[in-house]
Design a protein around this motif. Structure first.
Motif, PDB file in Angstrom:
ATOM      1  N   HIS A  84       0.843  -1.193   0.000  1.00 17.00           N
ATOM      2  CA  HIS A  84       0.000   0.000   0.000  1.00 17.00           C
ATOM      3  C   HIS A  84       0.884   1.251   0.000  1.00 17.00           C
ATOM      4  O   HIS A  84       1.903   1.305   0.692  1.00 17.00           O
ATOM      5  CB  HIS A  84      -0.889   0.039   1.252  1.00 17.00           C
ATOM      6  N   GLY A  85       0.481   2.232  -0.785  1.00 14.45           N
ATOM      7  CA  GLY A  85       1.205   3.497  -0.826  1.00 14.45           C
ATOM      8  C   GLY A  85       2.349   3.550  -1.805  1.00 14.45           C
ATOM      9  O   GLY A  85       2.905   4.633  -2.046  1.00 14.45           O
ATOM     10  N   ASP A  86       2.733   2.417  -2.385  1.00 10.59           N
ATOM     11  CA  ASP A  86       3.813   2.423  -3.372  1.00 10.59           C
ATOM     12  C   ASP A  86       3.408   3.260  -4.583  1.00 10.59           C
ATOM     13  O   ASP A  86       2.263   3.199  -5.053  1.00 10.59           O
ATOM     14  CB  ASP A  86       4.133   1.009  -3.853  1.00 10.59           C
ATOM     15  N   VAL A  87       4.366   4.013  -5.112  1.00 13.10           N
ATOM     16  CA  VAL A  87       4.178   4.694  -6.398  1.00 13.10           C
ATOM     17  C   VAL A  87       4.705   3.748  -7.470  1.00 13.10           C
ATOM     18  O   VAL A  87       5.889   3.405  -7.475  1.00 13.10           O
ATOM     19  CB  VAL A  87       4.922   6.035  -6.443  1.00 13.10           C
ATOM     20  N   GLU A 160      -4.413  11.181   4.194  1.00  5.19           N
ATOM     21  CA  GLU A 160      -3.402  11.145   3.136  1.00  5.19           C
ATOM     22  C   GLU A 160      -2.713  12.503   2.953  1.00  5.19           C
ATOM     23  O   GLU A 160      -3.234  13.381   2.270  1.00  5.19           O
ATOM     24  CB  GLU A 160      -4.051  10.719   1.821  1.00  5.19           C
ATOM     25  N   PRO A 161      -1.512  12.671   3.516  1.00  8.66           N
ATOM     26  CA  PRO A 161      -0.829  13.969   3.434  1.00  8.66           C
ATOM     27  C   PRO A 161      -0.290  14.287   2.043  1.00  8.66           C
ATOM     28  O   PRO A 161       0.027  15.437   1.752  1.00  8.66           O
ATOM     29  CB  PRO A 161       0.319  13.813   4.441  1.00  8.66           C
ATOM     30  N   LYS A 171     -12.961  16.737   0.099  1.00 10.53           N
ATOM     31  CA  LYS A 171     -13.268  15.390  -0.357  1.00 10.53           C
ATOM     32  C   LYS A 171     -12.133  14.887  -1.248  1.00 10.53           C
ATOM     33  O   LYS A 171     -11.768  15.552  -2.229  1.00 10.53           O
ATOM     34  CB  LYS A 171     -14.592  15.421  -1.124  1.00 10.53           C
ATOM     35  N   VAL A 172     -11.542  13.723  -0.911  1.00  9.98           N
ATOM     36  CA  VAL A 172     -10.337  13.277  -1.615  1.00  9.98           C
ATOM     37  C   VAL A 172     -10.612  12.663  -2.984  1.00  9.98           C
ATOM     38  O   VAL A 172      -9.675  12.268  -3.672  1.00  9.98           O
ATOM     39  CB  VAL A 172      -9.529  12.283  -0.757  1.00  9.98           C
ATOM     40  N   SER A 173     -11.849  12.583  -3.379  1.00  6.88           N
ATOM     41  CA  SER A 173     -12.191  12.137  -4.729  1.00  6.88           C
ATOM     42  C   SER A 173     -13.420  12.893  -5.193  1.00  6.88           C
ATOM     43  O   SER A 173     -14.384  13.051  -4.430  1.00  6.88           O
ATOM     44  CB  SER A 173     -12.460  10.629  -4.757  1.00  6.88           C
ATOM     45  N   ASP A 234       8.310   8.058  -0.723  1.00  6.21           N
ATOM     46  CA  ASP A 234       7.803   7.329   0.441  1.00  6.21           C
ATOM     47  C   ASP A 234       6.503   6.626   0.075  1.00  6.21           C
ATOM     48  O   ASP A 234       5.718   7.104  -0.753  1.00  6.21           O
ATOM     49  CB  ASP A 234       7.568   8.335   1.571  1.00  6.21           C
ATOM     50  N   ASN A 235       6.240   5.491   0.727  1.00  6.06           N
ATOM     51  CA  ASN A 235       4.941   4.837   0.554  1.00  6.06           C
ATOM     52  C   ASN A 235       4.036   5.012   1.780  1.00  6.06           C
ATOM     53  O   ASN A 235       2.984   4.378   1.868  1.00  6.06           O
ATOM     54  CB  ASN A 235       5.099   3.353   0.197  1.00  6.06           C
ATOM     55  N   TYR A 236       4.460   5.871   2.708  1.00  2.00           N
ATOM     56  CA  TYR A 236       3.630   6.293   3.839  1.00  2.00           C
ATOM     57  C   TYR A 236       2.987   5.120   4.584  1.00  2.00           C
ATOM     58  O   TYR A 236       1.755   4.997   4.633  1.00  2.00           O
ATOM     59  CB  TYR A 236       2.559   7.273   3.365  1.00  2.00           C
ATOM     60  N   PRO A 237       3.775   4.263   5.187  1.00  3.24           N
ATOM     61  CA  PRO A 237       3.192   3.111   5.898  1.00  3.24           C
ATOM     62  C   PRO A 237       2.265   3.518   7.034  1.00  3.24           C
ATOM     63  O   PRO A 237       1.319   2.795   7.363  1.00  3.24           O
ATOM     64  CB  PRO A 237       4.429   2.362   6.422  1.00  3.24           C
ATOM     65  N   GLU A 238       2.509   4.705   7.637  1.00  2.38           N
ATOM     66  CA  GLU A 238       1.640   5.146   8.736  1.00  2.38           C
ATOM     67  C   GLU A 238       0.224   5.449   8.249  1.00  2.38           C
ATOM     68  O   GLU A 238      -0.744   5.309   8.996  1.00  2.38           O
ATOM     69  CB  GLU A 238       2.240   6.379   9.429  1.00  2.38           C
ATOM     70  N   VAL A 239       0.096   5.844   6.978  1.00  3.80           N
ATOM     71  CA  VAL A 239      -1.232   6.141   6.429  1.00  3.80           C
ATOM     72  C   VAL A 239      -2.076   4.868   6.348  1.00  3.80           C
ATOM     73  O   VAL A 239      -3.284   4.888   6.598  1.00  3.80           O
ATOM     74  CB  VAL A 239      -1.106   6.785   5.034  1.00  3.80           C
ATOM     75  N   PHE A 240      -1.422   3.753   6.036  1.00  2.01           N
ATOM     76  CA  PHE A 240      -2.133   2.499   5.794  1.00  2.01           C
ATOM     77  C   PHE A 240      -2.037   1.545   6.982  1.00  2.01           C
ATOM     78  O   PHE A 240      -2.365   0.351   6.864  1.00  2.01           O
ATOM     79  CB  PHE A 240      -1.595   1.840   4.531  1.00  2.01           C
ATOM     80  N   ALA A 241      -1.607   2.062   8.136  1.00  8.62           N
ATOM     81  CA  ALA A 241      -1.501   1.225   9.333  1.00  8.62           C
ATOM     82  C   ALA A 241      -2.871   0.653   9.691  1.00  8.62           C
ATOM     83  O   ALA A 241      -3.877   1.377   9.749  1.00  8.62           O
ATOM     84  CB  ALA A 241      -0.953   2.048  10.499  1.00  8.62           C
ATOM     85  N   GLY A 242      -2.945  -0.652   9.903  1.00 15.55           N
ATOM     86  CA  GLY A 242      -4.185  -1.305  10.290  1.00 15.55           C
ATOM     87  C   GLY A 242      -5.015  -1.802   9.138  1.00 15.55           C
ATOM     88  O   GLY A 242      -5.964  -2.575   9.339  1.00 15.55           O
TER      89      GLY A 242
END
Length: 248
Positions: A84-87, A160-161, A171-173, A234-242
């Motif tokens: 998750h989060g990979d570009v 999502e920063p 709204k993110v979408s 970065d793939n922001y692992p903290e964003v996708f935690a859980g």
């Protein structure tokens, strides 16, 4: 000066000239060998390890700017799994990119660009690929948007920063969606959410916006050019935690 002395001098001169010619030829041979080895190594690296792409659009701003060059790790996903989060850079799954006519180029330019592409220093096929961020992995339930305008993955809201939104928009979408990612597929989105033809935008295509994992060329790891934009991605692992735990 005797005849023998002149003969010896001429022989030394001839021998010296011959030695210099041999040294020059050996030097040129070594240069050719070094060049060929360098080309072969570059080709192998480009084929199996890393390669360069340029960013053809604004869909990933502010993370990636148009015309940035990126280095892509081609060991993803064959050796290293996608997270998750990979570009990621991927080939068009079908219907995402408009048909593009080949541009006529002078023969010399085409030859030089072909050679640079062969060794991985040029990316003439960048316009045939897309660059997006992975939001959903196989089996994930991806929904947008909740009451706070967030996207959720497996019920976990994402903060999502990296997302760029129009002024005043929360709204993110632009469009709502509710999808479950099929096996061996991905749900991807651009960081410039309101200006990205990503999975959400392409739900009307044959694969309904999903990207087959086999289409992924690799994971973008660094912005290499221009120097002013140099950065690790970065793939922001903290964003996708859980998110993974919630999938069970």
């Amino acid at each position: 000066m005797t005849e023998d002395t002149r003969t010896q001098r001429d022989e030394r001169a001839t021998s010296g000239a011959s030695s210099r010619r041999r040294s020059t030829l050996l030097f040129l041979r070594d240069l050719v060998v070094i060049f060929l080895v360098a080309v072969l190594v570059s080709f192998l690296i480009k084929t199996f390890l890393i390669r360069s792409f340029f960013i053809p659009s604004q869909s990933m701003e502010e993370t990636l700017m148009q015309d940035d060059r990126i280095i892509v790790n081609q060991l993803v996903p064959e050796v290293t799994p996608i997270e998750h989060g990979d570009v990621v850079v991927f080939k068009d799954p079908g219907g995402w990119l408009p048909a593009r006519a080949d541009e006529a180029r002078p023969p010399l330019v085409a030859v030089v660009d072909g050679f640079l592409a062969f060794v991985g220093l040029s990316a003439p096929d960048s316009n045939d690929h897309l660059v997006k961020r992975v939001v959903g992995l196989p089996g994930d339930h991806v929904v947008c948007c909740n009451a706070l305008g967030q996207m959720t993955v497996n019920g976990v809201p994402l903060d999502e920063p990296y997302v760029a939104l129009p002024p005043g928009e929360t709204k993110v979408s632009r469009d709502d969606f509710d999808v479950t990612v099929p096996d061996d597929s991905l749900w991807v989105m651009g960081d410039n959410r309101y200006n990205s033809k990503d999975s959400r935008y392409n739900t009307g295509t044959p694969l309904e916006g999903f990207v087959p994992v086999e289409n992924v060329v690799g994971r973008a790891v660094v912005v290499s050019w221009p120097i002013s934009n140099w950065a690790w991605l970065d793939n922001y692992p903290e964003v996708f935690a859980g998110v993974d735990e919630a999938a069970g």
